[in-house]
Every structure is written in structure tokens, then in C-alpha cells.
Design an enzyme around this catalytic site. Structure first.
Site, PDB file in Angstrom:
ATOM      1  N   CYS A  65       0.827  -1.214   0.000  1.00 44.38           N
ATOM      2  CA  CYS A  65       0.000   0.000   0.000  1.00 44.38           C
ATOM      3  C   CYS A  65       0.855   1.254   0.000  1.00 44.38           C
ATOM      4  CB  CYS A  65      -0.922   0.026   1.202  1.00 44.38           C
ATOM      5  SG  CYS A  65      -2.127  -1.285   1.188  1.00 44.38           S
ATOM      6  N   HIS A  66       1.732   1.374   1.002  1.00 49.17           N
ATOM      7  CA  HIS A  66       2.475   2.621   1.136  1.00 49.17           C
ATOM      8  C   HIS A  66       3.968   2.404   1.287  1.00 49.17           C
ATOM      9  CE1 HIS A  66      -1.662   3.461   2.697  1.00 49.17           C
ATOM     10  NE2 HIS A  66      -1.587   4.212   1.628  1.00 49.17           N
ATOM     11  N   GLY A  67       4.429   1.163   0.991  1.00 52.66           N
ATOM     12  CA  GLY A  67       5.862   0.915   0.896  1.00 52.66           C
ATOM     13  C   GLY A  67       6.608   0.753   2.208  1.00 52.66           C
ATOM     14  N   TYR A 102      -6.763  12.669   1.444  1.00 52.06           N
ATOM     15  CA  TYR A 102      -6.008  11.437   1.665  1.00 52.06           C
ATOM     16  C   TYR A 102      -4.540  11.647   1.302  1.00 52.06           C
ATOM     17  CZ  TYR A 102      -5.015   6.397   1.503  1.00 52.06           C
ATOM     18  OH  TYR A 102      -4.509   5.147   1.716  1.00 52.06           O
TER      19      TYR A 102
END
Lengths: 171, 413
Positions: free
Chosen positions: A133-135, B300
Site C-alpha cells: 500500500c504505502h511501501g 487522503y
């Protein structure tokens, strides 16, 4: 008179708030469903990972290879919090790591990459978990690397060993 | 006619119908010259009504349990007569709601619709944006698809990031140790009763406050200054029929676009309804890439752009992200007190105000684009710069609006 009625009014409101706010707490059924689960470790090969469900959370059970156990202390420089509470694998039984498979950043599921080989996200990859998702990067014991979005190590759920049986949910 | 008049007199003695109709409709003055930016308020009312009506009908077929929710949505789509239309109108309505809301508020920023004495009108509007965001989030969880589940997980874990109380707060909101059916059913209650009731109340406050201080115009001219003998401002026209009929063509065009989307592109290419949401929620399997629906994407992006914390204060990057994300909405509330300009409209403001508006709009759109994409180093860096550019126009507003050179505002529209 005004003070008395204000106080009585406030107490009444607060009193009625209790049941309404408490109703939002986990119900008895939800608490019962949160009970412990067992897993037979004898079938898990070294290097393999099993996923068990506890409280609807995926729990990763990693059988560490000898090489991985040897490698873990060498990663102390790269991880944010190298202190090991329990042993190299963060459990009493160092051959196994028991980790909540929930990224501590925003609750995605980190993926298991045990191979020791260069990866797109790390040229000196020594095996571990990578969150798509965000590494965020974690080592095989679930310790978080420095400078990634995840703030803390992957959580270790309360667990205990009974011979070859692992009990998740009871320390 | 005599009987009608006496009936009206009878009613007016008991409920001031005529007086209020005149006050808010037939004699309420609105500026005679406005531009298309001033139509979004009326369109928002239309969309609100669409949401309420389609929402009530969806509620007749929807099941608010973990086991039944996803299947009931499939049932609505496949078996209920015109169920698909109700659902797609509702989901497209959500996107339309945000689209119009963003333009409506941008209009406010451009033409100073928040300036004295319109502070409360603006504040109620900001609360409405906040409630709309909550409403949209709660509603997106209800179909219990993969994206419903995992996006909700991401947002609820933000509460868990609050120091000390976070974890117990998250469990309390969820009603379980994980996001589950308990969460779904309370979200349903909030989505269909609590938040809409608050929204209706705020819309009423918003409009009553607006009718008290009078609608603005793109010139920032005070139309109350010059009145004719009847008391009607010279640059004013009665709300009904001028504004009401004036809005009809806009509503027509809006409906054409709206139904074109409902019929031909209800999922908006994955931006209105995301692809993973056509799969039932599975708490053991995270989707490869969790992206918000387009209307949350800018915020977001701000949340994700914060990759650092303040370690010596014990603030994690996650919690700091949450704070800055909340601040990005909270800062809108205080805009009336940040703007020190003598003039209302961007047309008469100085160069710095114009640059600031361009900066804000560009970063908002860029953040929105980035929010729908997976992260990498470059995107994170751009998002960080855009986050700074999002805040700067507001943070520096007290300075540049005070010192920049403004133009003379004309007396008449």
C-alpha cells in the site's frame, strides 16, 4: 435554585449518557469471539509462513531458517527499534516469529518476501515483509525499517507454546 | 377569491405563512447580476433531495448486517425493479454532491462570501462539508465490499493513532476488536438518521443566516445601499420568480449530465465506485492498492504526505498525518478571520490574492490526482510540496490581504 437545577440536570444527562455510550462497547458475543486459537507447528517447514485468523486478524507464523536467524542481528542498523523484547525472533521460541499481519501504518496486509535477493524496494533485501500500500518495510521478525510510513514494529499478539502447539491469544 | 383570502387570513393569524413566503421568496432581494458560480447552491439543494429520496428507497431493501449487506446490494441491483437506478442515482449523487460543494465553496473563497457579516453562513457551510464527508464515508462502508471494508479500516485506524486513548477509542467506535458487523449496523444508523438530520438542520441555519445578511455577488458590491421607494434595492430582484426560474435551466443541464453518468458511466471508471467494491469484504485479504473515492483524494494525499513525526514529543508520523489532515479541513472554518481585505471579490483584490487562489486550486487538484495513485518517492515529494501550497494561501492570508493594493469597488452592480 438555578445552580441546583443545573447540577441535577447535568447529573441526569451524564447518568443517561452512560448506557448509551456503553452500548457502543464490544458486546459479550464480540468478546467471546475474541477467544484464543491453536496451531500445530510441526507441519510448518523452515522458511514457510502460515496465516492463522485470530480476532479476524491475520496472524503470520514464520518458521525462521537458520540463515534468517543469523541475519536478524545484522539488520539492527537498518531497523528503527532494534531492541528485542524476547529473542531474535521476538518470541520465547526463537525458531518462530508470531506477528500480526496488519501494517502499523494504515492496516494493510504486508506481504511475505523471505528471499535474500535485491528487490525493487531494497537492493540489499535480507528477507522480510513489504507493504504494497504505502511501501513500509519490515524484517523477518516484523521489525520496521527506518524512514518508512509505518511508525512501529508489526505487533506480536499475546501467545504461548505448549510443545508443538502454539496458542494465540493467551500469553 | 374571497373565501381563499379569508382562509389565508385565518391561517396567517395562526401561522405566518404569507409573511414568511414574502420574506424568503417573493420579496427577498437577490443581486440582479451574478454568474454561474451562484447556481451551485440551488443545485446542491436538488442533489440533497435526490439523496434523501433515493436513500429512503434503498433503505427499504438494504440489510444492515455483516452477512446480508453485500447480498442485499446485489439484490437491489438485480432483482428490485429499478433498484439499479436508485442505487446509481445515490452513488452518483454522492459524487455530484461533493463536486458541487467544492465549486460552491470555491465561489465563496473567490468572491469573499465569508466576509463580515456572512461569517456564520460560511461556518454553517464548513460544518456541512464536514458532515458531508462523514456521511459519504459512512455510506461507502454500507455495501460491505472490499474497498468499503479496507478504506474504513484505514480511516478508523487513524483514531487508533491518537496517543493514550486511541486504541480504546477505536474499539469503542468499532464495537469490536476489529471492523465488523457491529460497526456496520451503527454506521447504518448514523448514515440514515443522525448525520442527515444534522445536515437538514444546518442547511436551514445556512439559508436563514444567508437571508438575514443577503446574498453576495461577484463584484462584492453592497446592494442594500440604494433602494427604490418600495424598499427593494435598485440592484436587487425578488428571489421568486427571478432566482427560482433562473435556476431552472441550470437544473435541466445538471440533470442531463447527472443522468448521462447514471445511465452510461455509473462507476465513473472506478473513481465513483471502485472496482474492488464489487467483491465482498474479506478481512484476511487486503486489496493491492487502497485508494479513496475521488472526492476524498486531496485530503487522503495530505494524510499520506506526512512521512515524519515529532519523536521528542512522542508524536508518530501517523498521528501527525492525522492532525494535518484534520487541519486541512479545520483551516477553512477560520477563513473569515484570516482575510483582512477591504474588498470582498477577487476582482478587486490585489495580485497576491490572485496568486494565492491559483496556488490553492492547483495544489488541491494535484493532491486529488496523487491521492488516487499508489505512492512512490516522487509522488510523495510532490504531495508534500502541494500540502505546503495548500496551507500557505490561508496561513499568509492575514498578511497579504492587509498590505496588498486593492482596486476601488463600484457603487452599483
Amino acid at each position: 435554585m438555578q445552580i441546583t437545577s443545573s447540577v441535577v440536570g447535568a447529573v441526569t444527562v451524564a447518568g443517561f449518557a452512560v448506557p448509551f455510550l456503553s452500548a457502543w462497547q464490544p458486546s459479550e458475543r464480540a468478546k467471546a469471539l475474541g477467544a484464543s486459537v491453536k496451531y500445530d507447528l510441526s507441519k510448518l517447514e523452515p522458511g514457510a509462513m502460515a496465516v492463522v485468523e485470530w480476532r479476524r486478524t491475520p496472524i503470520f507464523i514464520v518458521h525462521q531458517t537458520t540463515e534468517a536467524i543469523k541475519n536478524l542481528p545484522s539488520l539492527n542498523q537498518k531497523v528503527a527499534n532494534p531492541a528485542l523484547e524476547e529473542g531474535v525472533s521476538r518470541t520465547i521460541n526463537e525458531k518462530f516469529s508470531i506477528i500480526k499481519g496488519v501494517c502499523t501504518h494504515l492496516s494493510c496486509a504486508p506481504k511475505y518476501y523471505p528471499e535474500i535477493e535485491p528487490k525493487a524496494w531494497d537492493e540489499n533485501w535480507k528477507g522480510g515483509f513489504f507493504c504494497p500500500c504505502h511501501g513500509s518495510k519490515f524484517d523477518l521478525a516484523g521489525r520496521v525499517y527506518k524512514n518508512v510510513p509505518a511508525p512501529t514494529n508489526l505487533e506480536v499478539p499475546p501467545h504461548s507454546f505448549e510443545g508443538d502447539t502454539l496458542i494465540i491469544g493467551e500469553a | 377569491m374571497a373565501s381563499k383570502n379569508s382562509l389565508m387570513t385565518w391561517i396567517d393569524r395562526r401561522l405566518p405563512v404569507t409573511e414568511n413566503l414574502e420574506r424568503h421568496l417573493t420579496k427577498h432581494p437577490v443581486p440582479s447580476k451574478v454568474n454561474f458560480f451562484y447556481l451551485f447552491g440551488a443545485l446542491l439543494m436538488v442533489v440533497f433531495m435526490i439523496q434523501v429520496i433515493t436513500g429512503i428507497w434503498l433503505m427499504m431493501f438494504y440489510t444492515n448486517t455483516e452477512e446480508g449487506a453485500f447480498a442485499s446490494v446485489e439484490y437491489i441491483m438485480r432483482d428490485v425493479e429499478y433498484g439499479w437506478l436508485m442505487r446509481y442515482m445515490h452513488s452518483t449523487g454522492a459524487s455530484a454532491f461533493f463536486f458541487l460543494m467544492y465549486f460552491h465553496m470555491f465561489r465563496g473563497l473567490l468572491y469573499g462570501s465569508y466576509q463580515k457579516p456572512k461569517e456564520l453562513v460560511w461556518l454553517f457551510g464548513c460544518f456541512l462539508l464536514f458532515l458531508l464527508m462523514a456521511e459519504g464515508f459512512l455510506g461507502y462502508v454500507l455495501p460491505w465490499g472490499q474497498m468499503s471494508y479496507w478504506a474504513a479500516n484505514v480511516i478508523l485506524s487513524l483514531f487508533g493513532a491518537i496517543p493514550f486513548i486511541g486504541e480504546s477509542l477505536q474499539v469503542w467506535i468499532q464495537g469490536d476488536y476489529v471492523l465488523s458487523g457491529a460497526t456496520l449496523s451503527r454506521f447504518f444508523a448514523l448514515h440514515v438518521v443522525v448525520v442527515p438530520l444534522l445536515m437538514i438542520a444546518l442547511v436551514v441555519f445556512h439559508i436563514f443566516a444567508l437571508h438575514e445578511v443577503g446574498a453576495g455577488n461577484p463584484e462584492g458590491v453592497d446592494i442594500e445601499k440604494y433602494r427604490d421607494k418600495t424598499g427593494m434595492p435598485l440592484d436587487g430582484k425578488p428571489f421568486h420568480p427571478y432566482k427560482t426560474f433562473g435556476a431552472l435551466p441550470a437544473i435541466g443541464i445538471f440533470f442531463i449530465v447527472f443522468f448521462a453518468i447514471v445511465y452510461y458511466a455509473p462507476t465513473g471508471g472506478g473513481y465513483f465506485i471502485e472496482k474492488p467494491n464489487f467483491e465482498e469484504a474479506n478481512f484476511l485479504k487486503t486489496p493491492e492498492h487502497i485508494a479513496p473515492v475521488w472526492y476524498y483524494a486531496p485530503f487522503y494525499s495530505i494524510l499520506r504526505a506526512v512521512t515524519f513525526g515529532i519523536p521528542f514529543l512522542g508524536i508518530t508520523s501517523k498521528f501527525l498525518g492525522f492532525i494535518i489532515f484534520a487541519a486541512s479541513i479545520a483551516i477553512l472554518f477560520i477563513v473569515p478571520w484570516l482575510d483582512r481585505s477591504k474588498v470582498q471579490s477577487i476582482r478587486y483584490k490585489g495580485i497576491f490574492s490572485k496568486i494565492a487562489m491559483i496556488m490553492f486550486a492547483t495544489s488541491f487538484i494535484t493532491l486529488g490526482y496523487l491521492g488516487t495513485k499508489p505512492v512512490n518517492e516522487i509522488r510523495t515529494f510532490i504531495a508534500q510540496i502541494c500540502t505546503v501550497f495548500y496551507f500557505l494561501p490561508f496561513l499568509l492570508m492575514p498578511i497579504y490581504t492587509k498590505y496588498e493594493k486593492t482596486l476601488e469597488v463600484p457603487d452599483r452592480l
